[in-house]
Design an enzyme around this catalytic site. Sequence first.
Site, PDB file in Angstrom:
ATOM      1  N   CYS A  50       0.806  -1.223   0.000  1.00  0.00           N
ATOM      2  CA  CYS A  50       0.000   0.000   0.000  1.00  0.00           C
ATOM      3  C   CYS A  50       0.841   1.276   0.000  1.00  0.00           C
ATOM      4  O   CYS A  50       0.381   2.322  -0.439  1.00  0.00           O
ATOM      5  CB  CYS A  50      -0.934   0.025   1.208  1.00  0.00           C
ATOM      6  N   HIS A  82      -8.855   2.993  -2.935  1.00  0.00           N
ATOM      7  CA  HIS A  82      -7.469   2.750  -2.505  1.00  0.00           C
ATOM      8  C   HIS A  82      -6.806   1.773  -3.466  1.00  0.00           C
ATOM      9  O   HIS A  82      -6.711   0.579  -3.187  1.00  0.00           O
ATOM     10  CB  HIS A  82      -7.490   2.194  -1.074  1.00  0.00           C
ATOM     11  N   CYS A 126      -1.089   2.438   6.876  1.00  0.00           N
ATOM     12  CA  CYS A 126      -0.701   1.077   7.235  1.00  0.00           C
ATOM     13  C   CYS A 126      -0.302   0.336   5.968  1.00  0.00           C
ATOM     14  O   CYS A 126      -0.696   0.717   4.866  1.00  0.00           O
ATOM     15  CB  CYS A 126      -1.820   0.366   7.981  1.00  0.00           C
TER      16      CYS A 126
END
Length: 409
Positions: free
Chosen positions: A94, A347, A378
């Site tokens: 991510c 996302h 995170c």
Amino acid sequence: MSRPQREVVFVDGVRTPFGKAKGQYAETRADDLVIKCIRELMRRNPSLPPERVDEVAVAATTQIGDQGLTIGRTAALLAGLPQSVPGYSIDRMCAGAMTAVTNTASGIAFGAYDVAIAGGVEHMGRHPMGEGVDPNPRILSERIVDPDALVMGKTAENLHDRYPTITKQRVDEYAVRSQQKTKAAYDAGKIQPDLVPVATRSAEAGWGLATLDEPMRPETTMESLAGLKTPFRSHGNVTAGNAAGINDGATAALLADEETARELGLPVKMRLVTYAFVGVEPEVMGAGPIPATEKALRLAGLTIDDIDAFEVNEAFAVQVLAFLEHYGIADDDPRVNPYGGAIAMGHPLASSGVRLMNQLARQFEERPEVRYGLTTMCIGIGMGGTVIWENPHWTGAGSSSSDSTGETK
């Protein structure tokens, strides 16, 4: 030989509208999304000679197919940059784009680069997270991680166990606010300046133009969220409504040392202070922003009280609320994600770090009384990343603190 560290600045950032997996970008290549972003950066900054770009770093979590083949280099060539401009690909799940920024920023600070482009792309509709991977069986057989660590939704449920005060009602309320804030930001024209319209095509529907984030659900209510399934645990807390979706999209940012930016007449939207990445238990990867922020603050000589603008990635609502609870910040603090976040916008994994930076730069522009802000997220397999930025528009009128030497920060 001494090498003084140079000031690194965020010059500009753009992104595509984010799409739903199998949605508006179903028949659009992943590399074409990031190419569009690179071209738009160059178009928006005509005083930058293309040959002055020293590096192109592009992240992708699933580096396969049209997200593979050293996409930073191939995207640079396809975007029309000179053959002399190198590029590479990077993966930190991510935080891919965030890491692309910090890596190239480090090179700028060291003096290896003057100007760099950093970003990320993820086409989760074409390449689901984990496609083609072959995890070493020892990871599970030797209990290096719990099986839950490989399923992000389960790690979010585990975080609820760590923070029992973060109830289903709280995460749903947060999700509704994210949707509402994103709609309000669109209505006020605060998101659109960062977006690059993308021509799309469909064998059935023909040509189209993507101009908005497709995942948005402004009609979301507490009642509608209450009826959603909790797929990761029976009678759990995590649903499709209080988590980011499975999305497609790309981002790109232009970074430079401050002297070069001034020389070339480039804007300075943010100044990099420091950054930190840390590891945490993979089973509760959503806790990562907490120690990452603690480390970054320590490196900067700041405290959380010095930070007056926050952009926290909304992989899951519980992950944001755990961060806020740790630092004693209210769930609805207006300094946090004022334009909404990933629960509403989407996302697309490796691309999201630059979206956070774009929105922090907007906060800085609108709030000259704020000196410091941060972007944090995170990261899968148990990590967290935080970047602290300084507002170049700071007027000195806002809050400040003094360190032990009496120096005002």
